[in-house]
Design an enzyme around this catalytic site. Structure first.
Site, PDB file in Angstrom:
ATOM      1  N   ASP A   1       0.836  -1.180   0.000  1.00  0.00           N
ATOM      2  CA  ASP A   1       0.000   0.000   0.000  1.00  0.00           C
ATOM      3  C   ASP A   1       0.885   1.248   0.000  1.00  0.00           C
ATOM      4  OD1 ASP A   1      -2.760   1.053   0.410  1.00  0.00           O
ATOM      5  OD2 ASP A   1      -1.861   1.894   2.229  1.00  0.00           O
TER       6      ASP A   1
ATOM      7  N   GLU B   1       1.428   0.122  -4.939  1.00  0.00           N
ATOM      8  CA  GLU B   1       0.947   1.398  -5.449  1.00  0.00           C
ATOM      9  C   GLU B   1       2.154   2.323  -5.551  1.00  0.00           C
ATOM     10  OE1 GLU B   1      -3.460   2.244  -3.845  1.00  0.00           O
ATOM     11  OE2 GLU B   1      -1.971   2.279  -2.268  1.00  0.00           O
TER      12      GLU B   1
END
Ligand code: CA
Length: 667
Positions: free
Chosen positions: A345, A374
């Site tokens: 993340d 990400e």
């Protein structure tokens, strides 16, 4: 919580870590593998890393909650490595413990530390258990699927509750790890649900939303059936209690998560875990702060928490002990839980060096472990842009992939504007950005990156660096996005646009990723940030599988096509540049039309040439195909990779609105 903001390009470049954080660089570090708790025949040993504590102690309890300590051990300091130790000849199995440090003359709150591997209810106290007793039968020989190239992986992103909470799931252990251990579950229409559905669909890996112990669900009051995505980390090295059948028994959550993983592995499916090392749920009361105040988080010059996560703080992977923590934590999950991949993340909050170490050390344990994340932050960070594990820096990393927001936003329309359409729904001008996705953001002689919407250069040096998708848990689901951006049009058009969008994902180079349930037209009732929405919003309604059987069959065709045809899974940028040839189309005259060939048995494919054409327009469009003995693989919303839908001799052929045409020839 996983903001999909793209701040990378607008962030001001910070020059170095803040003046406040300079003080932490000189802290002594400890790299031993016995941090916090070790139980051996010699007894129980504790070792807490906390270089600036004025004193430290361990509190021993009989229970995970309530009662007074039955024993308190004062700890001894080792200035050379910043750790505090205490030990007892007794094996304290069955007991619980917390650490406490004296800081600025004050005893801080108790903490289970940062290396708790088992905890009591709500993760307040660490538990001392025999981990080997949590292993399901056959665990020693358990293994995930072998992955030769990461482009072979097909990712399916799911939340434990989404998959099983709806009454139509037919699953007994709803919302639990055990849901995925139940084989033979069916919908009211007698169609497969749960793990059997995943097998039918043909994905290779499930990507589970955060499954470590997180903060937002009160494990003591599960009857309220609260829902949360889980991007609020509490104990990084313990499974979340609310997904177990008994969160107050420390062993149960561990055993049940392992049972889930084993069942998936037995069925040939790998398990990727979403990990959120970039921030903590709490600031001052996080386990990091209560263990070594200040060290694990980044700060601004004035000492306030910097906040690249948009959640109140960010962690400091650029400091040695934090980097070690991240690396050793994922290694622990890989070794103890046999996890097959990690999705980071807000990965760009971490530095490139840390991510390279993560990938390298995981691959030593198991070369099939897939690491991706990400490639952006949700706010600015003191970490200099050139050191961030950004999408734009992916070529500086090794064995790590990033999500392509290029393809995502170009195919279905921008995520920030529900009504915005994309290439697959009739918006012109996005052809070049879609092509960036098709070639997995690698350098290609026919792709003009200056026309890219999100990225303006070929940032990937290999297709193994790219994960392609059009939707995930964040933002509107694909179904909701199409319902909003195509409002007023018949549902049939939306269903066809969904098929086209996912055909682009599955035929593009890189690794495809889908959001659970979209294969049966799952929506989230129009809620984009559904991180704490109730199950009535989030749960997959399995009755859709009968209603949208045509949709499901098409998705099955997409996974079948990809699994059987390496031309869509090329492994180098050079292969893509050599074998993938776009047909010249004037996008001004005929917008929403892309056509290309995969030539010369690309990737060793049994098909000599594959022609792929996308029509994202609301009108039919005609293309001219070279003469030959073509098999029609997909056309007008139907797909049949093995048998084909018929033969075609070349010449003019019309594509229905929002549809893909795939042709193949063996000679
Ligand atoms: Ca929890």
């Amino acid at each position: 919580m996983t903001a999909t903001l793209m701040l990378a390009s607008v962030c001001t470049t910070a020059s170095a870590r803040s003046s406040y954080d300079e003080q932490f660089v000189s802290y002594p570090v400890y790299s031993g593998d016995d941090l916090e708790l070790t139980v051996s025949p010699e007894g129980t040993a504790f070792r807490l890393w906390s270089p600036k504590a004025e004193a430290a102690r361990v509190n021993i309890y009989n229970h995970g909650k309530g009662g007074k300590p039955v024993e308190v051990f004062n700890m001894e300091f080792h200035p050379d490595n910043g750790t505090w130790t205490a030990s007892t000849p007794e094996q304290l199995y069955g007991k619980y413990y917390t650490f406490q440090i004296l800081h600025n003359g004050k005893w801080l709150d108790e903490t289970p530390g940062i290396w708790a591997k088992a905890v009591g209810i709500n993760g307040k106290r660490a538990a001392i258990i025999d981990l080997s007793a949590t292993n399901p039968e056959g665990w020693k020989d358990d293994k995930g699927p072998k992955v030769d190239n990461f482009t072979d992986v097909i990712l399916y992103e799911m939340h434990h509750r989404d998959l099983s909470m709806h009454p139509s799931s037919g699953v007994s252990n709803k919302g639990k790890f055990l849901a995925l251990t139940e084989e033979g579950t069916i919908s009211p229409d007698s169609l497969a649900t749960g793990i059997d559905h995943l097998k039918e669909l043909g994905i290779t890996h499930v990507h589970i939303l955060p499954s470590y112990d997180y903060n937002s669900i009160d494990e003591e009051n599960l009857q309220f059936n609260n829902y949360n995505w889980g991007y609020d980390p509490l104990n990084y090295n313990v499974p979340e209690g609310s997904y177990s059948t008994n969160p107050s028994d420390p062993a149960t959550r561990i055993r049940e998560m392992k049972e889930m993983i084993k069942t998936l592995h037995d069925n040939g499916i790998g398990v990727v875990m979403d990990v959120v090392y970039n921030h903590t749920a709490d600031n001052d009361n996080s386990n990091f702060e209560l263990t070594a105040p200040g060290y694990f988080h980044r700060h601004r010059d004035d000492g306030s928490y910097s906040d690249a996560s948009g959640c109140g703080n960010e962690t400091a992977s650029d400091l040695q002990q934090m980097q070690d923590f991240i690396v050793n934590s994922v290694k622990y999950w890989a070794q103890e839980y046999h996890i097959d991949g990690f999705r980071f993340d807000l990965m760009a909050i971490h530095d490139i060096e840390t991510m390279n170490r993560v990938a390298a050390e995981l691959k030593e344990i198991n070369p099939s472990i897939f690491v991706y994340g990400e490639g952006w932050t949700a706010g600015d960070s003191p970490l200099p842009v050139e050191q961030r594990a950004l999408k734009e820096n992916v070529a500086k990393m090794s064995g790590i992939a990033v999500f392509s927001d290029d393809l995502r936003d170009a195919v279905k329309g921008h995520y920030t504007d529900a009504s915005d359409r994309g290439f697959a729904t009739g918006k012109p001008g996005l052809e070049e950005t879609v092509k960036i996705g098709i070639v997995a953001a690698t350098a290609h002689p026919q792709v003009d990156y200056s026309k890219g919407n999100n990225s303006r250069f070929a940032y990937a040096s290999s297709p193994e660096m790219i994960v392609n998708y059009v939707s995930c848990h964040d933002d509107l689901s694909l179904t909701d996005k199409l319902k909003k951006s195509m409002a007023g049009l018949p549902e049939k058009d939306m269903l066809e646009a969904a098929k086209l969008a996912q055909t682009i994902v599955f035929t593009s180079q890189g690794t495809p990723f889908i959001f659970a349930g979209e294969e049966i037209w799952r929506d989230k009732k129009g809620v984009h940030n559904s991180y704490k929405s109730p199950d009535t919003v989030n749960a997959i309604d399995w009755r859709n599988k009968e209603v949208y059987a045509d949709q499901f069959a098409y998705y099955q065709g997409l996974t079948e096509l990809r699994r059987n045809h390496p031309a869509f899974r090329l492994t180098t940028a050079d292969e893509i540049a050599r074998h993938l040839v776009f047909d010249e189309i004037d996008s001004e005259k005929t917008p929403n039309l892309i056509s290309y060939s995969l030539k010369d048995n690309a990737g060793g494919d049994s098909w000599k040439e594959i022609k792929v054409v996308f029509n994202g327009a609301s009108e039919p469009q005609e293309v001219k195909i070279a003469k030959g003995k073509w098999m029609i693989v997909a056309r007008d919303g139907k797909i049949s990779p093995a048998e084909g839908l018929g033969q075609f001799k070349g010449g003019k052929i019309t594509l229905a609105p929002y549809s893909a045409l795939i042709l193949a020839k063996e000679k």
